[in-house]
Design an enzyme around this catalytic site. Sequence first.
Site, short mmCIF file in Angstrom:
data_model
loop_
_atom_site.label_atom_id
_atom_site.label_comp_id
_atom_site.label_asym_id
_atom_site.label_seq_id
_atom_site.Cartn_x
_atom_site.Cartn_y
_atom_site.Cartn_z
N LYS A 1 -7.21 91.94 77.21
CA LYS A 1 -7.47 91.42 75.98
C LYS A 1 -6.84 90.16 75.48
O LYS A 1 -7.35 89.37 75.22
CB LYS A 1 -7.42 92.42 74.78
N ASN A 2 -5.55 90.45 75.68
CA ASN A 2 -4.71 89.36 75.32
C ASN A 2 -4.68 88.15 76.19
O ASN A 2 -3.96 86.98 75.72
CB ASN A 2 -3.30 89.70 75.02
N ARG B 1 -6.48 88.58 63.88
CA ARG B 1 -5.33 87.40 64.03
C ARG B 1 -5.41 86.55 65.01
O ARG B 1 -5.39 85.33 64.79
CB ARG B 1 -4.30 88.42 63.79
N ARG C 1 3.42 88.51 60.05
CA ARG C 1 3.21 87.43 60.92
C ARG C 1 2.62 86.26 60.64
O ARG C 1 1.29 85.77 60.76
CB ARG C 1 2.06 88.46 61.68
N PRO C 2 3.45 85.31 60.24
CA PRO C 2 3.12 84.02 59.76
C PRO C 2 2.68 83.03 61.06
O PRO C 2 2.78 83.37 62.15
CB PRO C 2 4.26 83.44 59.25
N VAL C 3 1.97 81.95 60.70
CA VAL C 3 1.51 80.99 61.87
C VAL C 3 2.23 79.64 61.68
O VAL C 3 1.80 78.52 62.15
CB VAL C 3 0.02 80.84 62.20
N ASP C 4 3.25 79.59 60.97
CA ASP C 4 3.83 78.33 60.82
C ASP C 4 4.52 77.74 61.92
O ASP C 4 4.59 76.37 62.10
CB ASP C 4 5.50 78.75 59.85
N GLN C 5 4.59 78.15 63.15
CA GLN C 5 5.25 77.59 64.23
C GLN C 5 4.01 76.99 65.04
O GLN C 5 4.29 75.64 65.61
CB GLN C 5 5.85 78.42 65.40
N ASP D 1 4.28 95.90 72.26
CA ASP D 1 3.04 96.56 72.60
C ASP D 1 2.80 97.89 73.17
O ASP D 1 1.88 98.70 73.29
CB ASP D 1 1.84 95.70 73.22
N ILE E 1 10.64 92.86 67.24
CA ILE E 1 9.53 91.67 67.02
C ILE E 1 8.96 91.68 65.68
O ILE E 1 8.77 90.67 65.23
CB ILE E 1 8.61 91.74 68.12
N ARG F 1 -10.86 98.08 69.22
CA ARG F 1 -10.63 96.63 69.22
C ARG F 1 -9.88 96.38 70.68
O ARG F 1 -9.96 95.28 71.10
CB ARG F 1 -9.92 96.31 68.10
#
Length: 421
Positions: free
Chosen positions: A22-23, A92, A121-125, A308, A330, A400
């Site tokens: 999936k990933n 996400r 879980r931000p996406v600032d990077q 995971d 993490i 999922r």
Amino acid sequence: MDKLVIEGGTRLEGEVAISGAKNAALPILCAALLSAESLVLTNVPELNDIGTMLKLLAQMGVKVEREGHRVSLDASGLNNPVAPYEMVKTMRASILVLGPLVARCGEAKVSLPGGCAIGARPVDQHIKGLQAMGAEIGVDHGYVNARTARLKGARLFTDMVTVTGTENLMMAACLANGETIIENAAREPEVVDLAQCLVAMGAQISGAGTDVIRIRGVERLHGAEHRIMPDRIETGTFLCAAAATGGDVRLIGTSTGYLDAVVDKLMDAGCDIVGEKTPNHEAIRLIAPKRLQAVSIRTSPYPAFPTDMQAQFMAINCVAEGTAVMRETIFENRFMHAVELIRLGADIKIDGNTAFVKGVARLQGATVMATDLRASASLVIAGLVAEGETHIERIYHLDRGYEHIEAKMTRLGARIRREQA
Ligand code: UD1
């Protein structure tokens, strides 16, 4: 809403095939946005997250054809570089369209993913990296709005190791003007699989799989065909399920090479594990002892122990001999399965990001609730070893990320069925 009913107490035995990852599939589907020619993917797992991503791409103007595990994508008609909240909130990984859209269309409007069950879980990077490549980015009304003439190559350094962040920036850099260097890059095998697909499309990438990735931008990418790598987390989950039940299983189409840290821990727990290679396929065989030894773990970016797999190891530690100390580094809120495992009779104490799990002789079936994808997998494993029936509610999380999990478990002898709640 469906639920799973598991009657515990059977030993898993036999063979099962492992699906595509999936990933790896999610970012690779997004790579199709980078080219006006068609990208054909095989070994794409049939999962709800994949369906969501395909819907998202289709509403952007990508022509999508899906036949079983084969998906072809044609983004020549890409005309709507927008990822709406309704889609992003359910998955996400939708943020992975941001880099390719900015690179190919010069603009993108992508909803912020928001929080999820396992943390902020931000996406600032992702944003910082694209800004360093010259994109103008504003965040308005919950959307990331990005715009640029053409991205320029840059030297990027992420504050922490981020998997989708690395993937987003690597994809964007493929069409940038000049060379991009991503330092502190994620080394996950899925990053390497994405890089291999991009290279097949004509990208110039070196260093994927190390913490420094170099990408020399090209004017355009062309079509390609790519086979998605095996799912190492599904592999690890089935290994844990077999281990917990004292089983003997062979997992086909996967390899120990993707999960050394997990294999090491299962061997510490007392399992025999061998990688097999025939001219036709690779496989892993696991033979478990009657009772496992508790194993302590600490999650970290690849190649260390994956976050995971933390929940699944908590499930096996619940019934192992001894006490395990499990540290999650993490995500800040990734022990929600612990309270559900306690409902099944587990002895777990949580202190911040550390769980102390004392093995008990047996778990007892009960009704529990799945809270996120991997937490759900841990409850399946616990249900397999619990006395009596375990009812797992909210299994949409499992759908999922695990392809036909109950069919695969049944093939190995588990007594597991899906019921409409
Ligand atoms: C990916 C995987 C997920 C796995 C995770 C960690 C996919 C689709 N998902 O998620 O299954 O659990 O890697 O192995 O591949 N962070 C920030 N700012 C950012 C990006 C990340 O603070 O811009 C933080 C996160 O909150 C987290 C850590 O960095 O604490 C690692 O997250 P990241 O590697 O980005 O996870 P994902 O890529 O979302």
